[in-house]
Structures are given as C-alpha cells and as structure tokens.
Design a protein around this motif. Structure first.
Motif, PDB file in Angstrom:
ATOM      1  N   ILE A 181       0.734  -1.195   0.067  1.00  0.00           N
ATOM      2  CA  ILE A 181       0.121  -0.024  -0.060  1.00  0.00           C
ATOM      3  C   ILE A 181       0.968   1.223  -0.030  1.00  0.00           C
ATOM      4  N   ARG A 182       0.733   1.961  -1.134  1.00  0.00           N
ATOM      5  CA  ARG A 182       1.594   3.313  -1.297  1.00  0.00           C
ATOM      6  C   ARG A 182       1.188   4.253  -0.162  1.00  0.00           C
ATOM      7  N   ASN A 183       1.850   5.135   0.732  1.00  0.00           N
ATOM      8  CA  ASN A 183       1.536   6.041   1.357  1.00  0.00           C
ATOM      9  C   ASN A 183       2.625   6.977   1.529  1.00  0.00           C
ATOM     10  N   LEU A 184       2.072   8.148   2.322  1.00  0.00           N
ATOM     11  CA  LEU A 184       3.170   9.393   2.507  1.00  0.00           C
ATOM     12  C   LEU A 184       3.348   9.298   3.967  1.00  0.00           C
ATOM     13  N   VAL A 185       3.273   8.449   5.077  1.00  0.00           N
ATOM     14  CA  VAL A 185       3.498   8.667   6.414  1.00  0.00           C
ATOM     15  C   VAL A 185       4.783   9.268   6.759  1.00  0.00           C
ATOM     16  N   TYR A 186       6.001   8.433   6.137  1.00  0.00           N
ATOM     17  CA  TYR A 186       7.372   9.180   6.573  1.00  0.00           C
ATOM     18  C   TYR A 186       7.666  10.204   5.667  1.00  0.00           C
ATOM     19  N   GLU A 187       7.087  10.553   4.541  1.00  0.00           N
ATOM     20  CA  GLU A 187       7.428  11.646   3.824  1.00  0.00           C
ATOM     21  C   GLU A 187       6.537  12.871   4.619  1.00  0.00           C
ATOM     22  N   ARG A 188       5.673  12.893   5.395  1.00  0.00           N
ATOM     23  CA  ARG A 188       4.970  13.994   5.888  1.00  0.00           C
ATOM     24  C   ARG A 188       5.376  13.928   7.462  1.00  0.00           C
ATOM     25  N   PHE A 189       5.694  12.850   8.166  1.00  0.00           N
ATOM     26  CA  PHE A 189       5.963  12.954   9.449  1.00  0.00           C
ATOM     27  C   PHE A 189       7.218  12.299   9.949  1.00  0.00           C
ATOM     28  N   GLY A 190       8.227  11.862   9.014  1.00  0.00           N
ATOM     29  CA  GLY A 190       9.499  11.319   9.315  1.00  0.00           C
ATOM     30  C   GLY A 190      10.664  12.045   9.492  1.00  0.00           C
ATOM     31  N   PRO A 223       4.910  -1.779   8.477  1.00  0.00           N
ATOM     32  CA  PRO A 223       4.808  -0.394   8.402  1.00  0.00           C
ATOM     33  C   PRO A 223       5.720  -0.193   7.044  1.00  0.00           C
ATOM     34  N   ASP A 224       6.700  -0.985   7.194  1.00  0.00           N
ATOM     35  CA  ASP A 224       7.843  -0.662   5.876  1.00  0.00           C
ATOM     36  C   ASP A 224       7.966  -1.875   5.371  1.00  0.00           C
ATOM     37  N   SER A 225       8.530  -1.988   4.038  1.00  0.00           N
ATOM     38  CA  SER A 225       8.573  -3.086   3.322  1.00  0.00           C
ATOM     39  C   SER A 225       9.989  -3.426   2.865  1.00  0.00           C
ATOM     40  N   LEU A 226      10.402  -4.608   2.414  1.00  0.00           N
ATOM     41  CA  LEU A 226      11.714  -4.957   1.895  1.00  0.00           C
ATOM     42  C   LEU A 226      11.723  -5.194   0.367  1.00  0.00           C
ATOM     43  N   ARG A 227      10.512  -5.221  -0.125  1.00  0.00           N
ATOM     44  CA  ARG A 227      10.316  -5.370  -1.578  1.00  0.00           C
ATOM     45  C   ARG A 227       9.293  -4.721  -2.249  1.00  0.00           C
ATOM     46  N   SER A 228       9.098  -4.920  -3.362  1.00  0.00           N
ATOM     47  CA  SER A 228       7.803  -4.247  -4.028  1.00  0.00           C
ATOM     48  C   SER A 228       6.908  -5.704  -4.372  1.00  0.00           C
ATOM     49  N   TYR A 229       5.694  -5.350  -3.924  1.00  0.00           N
ATOM     50  CA  TYR A 229       4.595  -6.396  -3.882  1.00  0.00           C
ATOM     51  C   TYR A 229       3.636  -5.961  -5.157  1.00  0.00           C
ATOM     52  N   THR A 230       2.638  -6.843  -5.245  1.00  0.00           N
ATOM     53  CA  THR A 230       1.414  -6.364  -6.101  1.00  0.00           C
ATOM     54  C   THR A 230       0.740  -5.142  -5.366  1.00  0.00           C
ATOM     55  N   PRO A 231       0.725  -3.859  -6.146  1.00  0.00           N
ATOM     56  CA  PRO A 231       0.166  -2.888  -5.459  1.00  0.00           C
ATOM     57  C   PRO A 231      -1.230  -3.003  -5.038  1.00  0.00           C
ATOM     58  N   LEU A 232      -1.680  -2.272  -4.233  1.00  0.00           N
ATOM     59  CA  LEU A 232      -3.342  -2.431  -4.030  1.00  0.00           C
ATOM     60  C   LEU A 232      -3.821  -0.894  -4.493  1.00  0.00           C
ATOM     61  N   ASN A 233      -2.766   0.086  -4.596  1.00  0.00           N
ATOM     62  CA  ASN A 233      -3.446   1.578  -5.100  1.00  0.00           C
ATOM     63  C   ASN A 233      -2.277   1.884  -5.629  1.00  0.00           C
ATOM     64  N   GLY A 234      -2.190   1.585  -7.034  1.00  0.00           N
ATOM     65  CA  GLY A 234      -1.277   2.220  -7.973  1.00  0.00           C
ATOM     66  C   GLY A 234       0.157   1.646  -8.213  1.00  0.00           C
ATOM     67  N   TYR A 235       1.040   1.955  -7.259  1.00  0.00           N
ATOM     68  CA  TYR A 235       2.237   1.388  -7.238  1.00  0.00           C
ATOM     69  C   TYR A 235       2.828   1.395  -6.061  1.00  0.00           C
ATOM     70  N   CYS A 236       4.138   0.573  -5.663  1.00  0.00           N
ATOM     71  CA  CYS A 236       4.717   0.487  -4.614  1.00  0.00           C
ATOM     72  C   CYS A 236       5.631   1.668  -4.520  1.00  0.00           C
ATOM     73  N   ASN A 237       5.926   2.181  -3.428  1.00  0.00           N
ATOM     74  CA  ASN A 237       7.275   3.165  -2.937  1.00  0.00           C
ATOM     75  C   ASN A 237       8.495   2.260  -3.338  1.00  0.00           C
ATOM     76  N   PRO A 238       9.468   2.924  -3.957  1.00  0.00           N
ATOM     77  CA  PRO A 238      10.761   2.130  -4.145  1.00  0.00           C
ATOM     78  C   PRO A 238      11.266   1.612  -3.227  1.00  0.00           C
ATOM     79  N   ASN A 239      11.996   0.488  -3.156  1.00  0.00           N
ATOM     80  CA  ASN A 239      12.634  -0.184  -2.089  1.00  0.00           C
ATOM     81  C   ASN A 239      13.895   0.480  -1.782  1.00  0.00           C
ATOM     82  N   ILE A 240      14.174   0.880  -0.461  1.00  0.00           N
ATOM     83  CA  ILE A 240      15.465   1.648  -0.276  1.00  0.00           C
ATOM     84  C   ILE A 240      16.216   0.770   0.390  1.00  0.00           C
ATOM     85  N   TRP A 241      16.141  -0.372   0.588  1.00  0.00           N
ATOM     86  CA  TRP A 241      17.110  -1.262   1.194  1.00  0.00           C
ATOM     87  C   TRP A 241      18.065  -1.660   0.395  1.00  0.00           C
TER      88      TRP A 241
END
Length: 174
Positions: free
Chosen positions: A121-130, A156-174
């Motif tokens: 699930i793509r979201n902007l939690v960290y971008e807004r509050f991190g 809350p965080d993901s290590l991979r890209s999975y099938t997105p439920l809303n558009g696309y997955c945020n890039p994997n930064i690991w």
C-alpha cells in the motif's frame, strides 16, 4: 624450492579459508525459508490484523507502529470474506496517538474475489511525519456497510515491491 611451494600452498589455503569464512560471516540472507514450499520475506515488524465489518461496524484499526522509511506498507492477506473494503495507512509524528489519513487520495481496495497473498500500500506517512527519523502509522479498514472480514499480517515498512493495492509501490530503499 620445496619449502617455497609448501609455503605458497599454505598461504593460498589460508586465503581461501579466510575468504570462505568472511563470505559466511558477511552474507546477509534476503529471505528465510519457512518450509520447502513457502518463502517468507523479512520485514521490520509483521503485525497480525483481523478487521470485522458489518452494517453497524464499518471501521476497524490495528495497533500503532513505528515507520522507519518511505517504502510502502506491506500487507499479506491470508483470508477475506468481505465483498469490498478499503485499507488505509494513517500516520503522525513519532509518539503520536492521533493520526491522519496519509494515502494521498488513492484507495487500497480489497475484495473477497481477489487472491490472498502479499501486497503493498503506497502511502506518505514517512514523507509527511518522518523528519525525526521515525513516524507513527496504523493500518485501518473501512467497509460501506458490507459484512465480512479481512485478516492477515502487515508491516509499516517493506523490503520488496509487491502487487500494489493502490497504484504502485514506493521504491525499495534497502
């Protein structure tokens, strides 16, 4: 001459042993094998969730968790009976108990007809509050009077890209 070859063999053997040992110590596994047929990805913190929906209970939420980066939220749906529901990721600053919707206007819709499995699930939690390095987030669900449930685990965080439920997955930064 015989001593020189013997010393070379020993040094070569020592170098191979050190290289093999360092490889074993430095190798970082990408995934853990739970059984011969199942592969389970590593995540920062997988939390079980079970959202029951009915005409009278249209909203459900899970625990507050720390979010450490801007990757998408991981969701593994194990079972779903509700005909249609939306999953949301709410967020706030570190230590917050009151959160706001951080989906950026895109719904993550799940249906009983979809396959169980791993999603993001793509979201902007960290971008807004991190800004402090950690933000707070929570997986929530909403159903418009539909009866049924959705359950699984989320992180809350993901290590991979999975099938997105809303558009696309945020890039994997690991």
């Amino acid at each position: 001459m015989g001593k020189r070859i013997n010393l070379s063999r020993r040094l070569c053997g020592l170098a191979v042993a050190v290289a093999v040992g360092m490889g074993a110590l430095c190798a970082a596994p990408v995934m853990a094998v739970a059984s011969t047929n199942e592969v389970t990805p590593y995540h920062n913190n997988d939390c079980a969730f079970h959202f029951d929906f009915s005409f009278f209970q249209t909203t459900a939420a899970d625990s507050l968790e720390d979010k450490h980066n801007s990757t998408s939220t991981y969701v593994c749906i194990n079972s779903i009976t509700v005909p249609k529901a939306n999953l949301y990721v709410d967020g706030g600053p570190s230590g917050a108990t009151s959160l706001v919707n951080c989906m950026g206007g895109s719904n993550a819709t799940v249906r009983s007809s979809m396959a169980t499995g791993q999603y993001c699930i793509r979201n902007l939690v960290y971008e807004r509050f991190g800004q402090s390095g950690i933000a707070r987030c929570q997986l929530t669900g909403w159903s418009n009077g539909e009866t049924g449930y959705v359950e699984g685990v989320w992180s809350p965080d993901s290590l991979r890209s999975y099938t997105p439920l809303n558009g696309y997955c945020n890039p994997n930064i690991w």
